[in-house]
Scaffold this motif. Structure first.
Motif, short mmCIF file in Angstrom:
data_model
loop_
_atom_site.label_atom_id
_atom_site.label_comp_id
_atom_site.label_asym_id
_atom_site.label_seq_id
_atom_site.Cartn_x
_atom_site.Cartn_y
_atom_site.Cartn_z
N ASP A 18 0.86 -1.18 0.00
CA ASP A 18 0.00 0.00 0.00
C ASP A 18 0.90 1.23 0.00
OD1 ASP A 18 -1.61 2.15 0.56
OD2 ASP A 18 -2.68 1.22 2.22
N PRO A 19 1.05 1.94 -1.13
CA PRO A 19 1.98 3.06 -1.18
C PRO A 19 1.52 4.26 -0.37
CG PRO A 19 0.74 2.93 -3.22
CD PRO A 19 0.39 1.70 -2.41
N ASN A 20 0.24 4.31 -0.01
CA ASN A 20 -0.23 5.40 0.84
C ASN A 20 0.27 5.23 2.27
OD1 ASN A 20 -1.70 6.50 -1.31
ND2 ASN A 20 -3.44 5.15 -0.88
N ARG A 21 0.41 3.98 2.71
CA ARG A 21 0.86 3.71 4.07
C ARG A 21 2.37 3.55 4.13
NH1 ARG A 21 2.03 -0.77 7.01
NH2 ARG A 21 1.55 -2.13 5.24
N LEU A 22 2.94 2.90 3.11
CA LEU A 22 4.38 2.64 3.09
C LEU A 22 5.04 3.66 2.17
CD1 LEU A 22 4.36 -1.25 2.81
CD2 LEU A 22 4.36 0.16 4.87
N ARG A 23 5.48 4.75 2.73
CA ARG A 23 6.12 5.79 1.95
C ARG A 23 7.19 6.47 2.79
NH1 ARG A 23 2.32 8.36 -0.73
NH2 ARG A 23 3.81 9.96 -1.37
N ARG A 24 8.19 6.98 2.10
CA ARG A 24 9.32 7.59 2.79
C ARG A 24 8.89 8.86 3.51
NH1 ARG A 24 14.40 5.83 1.99
NH2 ARG A 24 16.13 7.08 2.77
N ARG A 25 9.44 9.03 4.70
CA ARG A 25 9.21 10.24 5.48
C ARG A 25 10.57 10.84 5.83
NH1 ARG A 25 6.74 7.57 10.94
NH2 ARG A 25 5.27 6.72 9.43
N GLU A 26 10.58 11.84 6.68
CA GLU A 26 11.85 12.49 7.04
C GLU A 26 12.77 11.50 7.76
OE1 GLU A 26 13.46 16.45 9.45
OE2 GLU A 26 11.31 16.09 9.20
N ALA A 27 14.03 11.50 7.35
CA ALA A 27 15.01 10.60 7.95
C ALA A 27 15.29 10.99 9.39
CB ALA A 27 16.31 10.62 7.15
N MET A 28 15.71 9.99 10.17
CA MET A 28 16.09 10.20 11.57
C MET A 28 17.56 9.81 11.71
SD MET A 28 12.66 8.77 13.49
CE MET A 28 13.27 9.33 15.09
N PRO A 29 18.48 10.78 11.59
CA PRO A 29 19.92 10.47 11.58
C PRO A 29 20.40 9.68 12.79
CG PRO A 29 19.53 12.73 10.90
CD PRO A 29 18.21 12.21 11.40
N GLU A 30 19.73 9.82 13.92
CA GLU A 30 20.19 9.10 15.12
C GLU A 30 20.08 7.58 14.94
OE1 GLU A 30 15.90 10.52 15.98
OE2 GLU A 30 17.70 11.23 14.92
N LEU A 31 19.23 7.13 14.01
CA LEU A 31 19.10 5.69 13.77
C LEU A 31 20.34 5.12 13.10
CD1 LEU A 31 15.37 5.46 12.65
CD2 LEU A 31 16.34 4.98 14.90
N LEU A 59 -10.22 0.48 -8.60
CA LEU A 59 -10.62 0.58 -7.20
C LEU A 59 -9.56 1.29 -6.39
CD1 LEU A 59 -11.93 -3.05 -6.74
CD2 LEU A 59 -13.29 -1.01 -7.18
N PRO A 60 -9.96 2.13 -5.45
CA PRO A 60 -8.97 2.77 -4.58
C PRO A 60 -8.48 1.80 -3.52
CG PRO A 60 -11.17 3.38 -3.87
CD PRO A 60 -11.34 2.55 -5.12
N ILE A 61 -7.29 2.05 -2.99
CA ILE A 61 -6.83 1.32 -1.81
C ILE A 61 -7.64 1.78 -0.63
CG2 ILE A 61 -4.91 1.00 -0.20
CD1 ILE A 61 -3.04 1.11 -2.50
N ARG A 62 -8.14 0.85 0.14
CA ARG A 62 -8.93 1.21 1.32
C ARG A 62 -8.01 1.19 2.53
NH1 ARG A 62 -14.01 1.14 -0.43
NH2 ARG A 62 -14.35 0.03 -2.40
N THR A 63 -7.79 2.35 3.11
CA THR A 63 -6.91 2.46 4.27
C THR A 63 -7.69 2.05 5.50
OG1 THR A 63 -5.67 4.23 3.25
CG2 THR A 63 -5.45 3.97 5.63
N SER A 64 -7.22 1.02 6.17
CA SER A 64 -7.96 0.42 7.27
C SER A 64 -7.51 0.97 8.61
CB SER A 64 -7.76 -1.10 7.25
OG SER A 64 -8.13 -1.67 8.46
N THR A 65 -8.48 1.36 9.42
CA THR A 65 -8.12 1.75 10.78
C THR A 65 -7.71 0.55 11.59
OG1 THR A 65 -10.43 1.50 11.50
CG2 THR A 65 -9.74 3.68 10.76
N GLY A 66 -8.07 -0.66 11.12
CA GLY A 66 -7.70 -1.87 11.84
C GLY A 66 -6.41 -2.49 11.37
#
Length: 446
Positions: free
Chosen positions: A194-207, A406-413
């Protein structure tokens, strides 16, 4: 009068909604008006029936006597009996229009056949794994009689199925070849992220733990998953090549996790290789958004060569370039978003990994290509159309959605995991934790 087609989905190797593929399937069906019940093993401390995002989940207490071939046989026999008991009980609320069994294992065809004779239920085989190849890959010296038995169980499952949903073209070829399923009854439904849920965000250099680069692994740690190869490659990179600027984070659990941690410590890599086991989804996103490269070290064997690795597509969804052994279906999925290495060559794998870490322009181009492949081809929004068509045809609704996207259905569950690895949903009690999951698509990679 019942107006919603009733569906029973059977899963043995993972709890739901931790099995990402099955959970996406459930969400697709409920979103299009199907009444879905899932029978699956429970995770630790979560035995109660519950409804999550419209999906009724009925768990049974898991039984796993051990990782031997005999242990698996006992586990599967127990699981069949537990599943059959619950299915017959749930049937009292009304017949199931469609029964879907997800493998491994290939053991639920007798139940599907009985429900067809009793109620006219149609049977969909959700073809996640090649169980005979899985056995050979995991137990190379195991009794051949068990391999023959697995081939027989697979054959009976194919014979019983009205439709087969295979995870890639190689699996579809097995269905039509040794399975004897007519090609028109087989649909390739990839386990798209699911590319809406799995997408790059801001990096955390401490990791990166004070170093310039981070290499990540996400997935199950079983005998056939190659994490031992990734660990040996890290040893070469750190202790032989003298690279002190690369940190490694290997996320996941499984049969081999404890032994791999011990091997890491024996190699003196405690400060370089972090192996936290199961982690929250938030941690997965943070690590994959910070990493420079994702590793898919699955070695060449009869199973891996024709299996689609979910972790590879998840790396691609986060825009991460991949280093992988040159396997047939890995090339199909990753195309030019991965750098390929001669199968099972640890030294070549280490060198390819270092070369990619040092080539920032190549990493950026490969990462963009991977994300593009996910968005345009691999994402579940593209895959679910074929999956839904199977069900619509079986229940007589085929003409309703022909040609629709069909759209991807983002599940609260869709489960997030707590810091201890226990998944959380909007429902109570909490969703079960998987034996071998890390909050990714599925423990099985196919």
């Amino acid at each position: 009068m019942r107006t919603r087609p009733r569906v029973l989905i059977i899963v043995q190797n993972l709890p739901v909604p931790f099995d990402r593929r099955v959970w996406l399937e459930c969400q697709t069906l409920t979103g299009e008006g199907y009444d879905v019940t899932v029978i699956c093993p429970a995770g630790e401390g979560t035995w109660d029936e519950r409804v999550v995002d419209g999906v009724r989940i009925v768990p049974y207490r898991a039984y796993a006597p051990g990782g031997s071939a005999v242990g698996f046989a006992l586990e599967y026999a127990y699981s069949f009996l537990a599943t059959a008991r619950i299915a017959l009980r749930e049937r009292r609320a009304g017949a199931f229009d469609v029964v879907q069994a997800c493998n491994p294992p290939d053991i639920f065809w007798p139940l599907a056949r009985w429900l067809r004779r009793r109620d006219g239920s149609r049977f969909v085989f959700d073809h996640h794994d090649l169980c005979p190849e899985l056995y050979v890959s995991r137990f190379a010296d195991g009794p051949r009689v068990l391999h023959r038995a697995l081939l027989r169980l697979e054959r009976e499952t194919f014979r019983a199925a009205d439709r087969v949903a295979s995870t890639n073209e190689s699996y579809a070829a097995v269905a039509t070849g040794r399975g004897g399923v007519p090609p028109e009854s087989v649909t390739v439904v990839r386990t798209g992220p699911d590319p809406n849920r799995l997408r790059r965000r801001e990096a955390m250099p401490e990791l990166r733990r004070g170093r310039e680069h981070l290499v990540a692994y996400l997935g199950v740690m079983g005998p056939q998953d190659g994490v031992d190869i990734a660990l040996r490659a890290a040893d070469l990179i750190v202790n032989s090549m003298g690279r002190r600027d690369i940190s490694f984070t290997f996320m996941g659990a499984g049969d081999c996790h404890a032994a791999l941690v011990a091997e890491r410590d024996r190699l003196g890599l405690q400060d370089f290789v972090e192996m936290p086991g199961r982690v929250p989804d938030e941690t997965v996103a943070e690590v994959l958004s910070t990493a420079d490269v994702g590793v898919s070290p699955d070695p060449l064997n009869p199973l891996n060569d024709v299996s689609t690795m979910n972790k590879t597509m998840e790396y691609m969804s986060f825009g991460l370039p991949v280093v992988a052994f040159d396997l047939t279906e890995t090339r199909v999925s990753a195309q030019d978003a991965a750098r390929y290495v001669e199968p099972n060559d640890v030294t070549a794998y280490a060198r390819a990994l270092v070369d990619l870490v040092d080539d920032a322009p190549a990493r950026a181009a490969m990462g963009r290509r991977g994300r593009e492949l996910v968005e345009k081809q691999l994402a579940w929004q593209h895959q679910q159309v074929g999956y839904l068509a199977i069900y619509d045809e079986l229940v007589g609704r085929a003409s309703r959605r022909r040609g629709r996207t069909l759209p991807i259905r983002t599940s609260t569950g869709t489960p997030e995991t707590s810091a201890t690895g226990t998944p959380k949903t909007s429902e109570t009690p909490e969703t079960s934790t998987a034996r071998e999951s890390v909050g990714h698509l599925a423990a099985t990679e196919a």
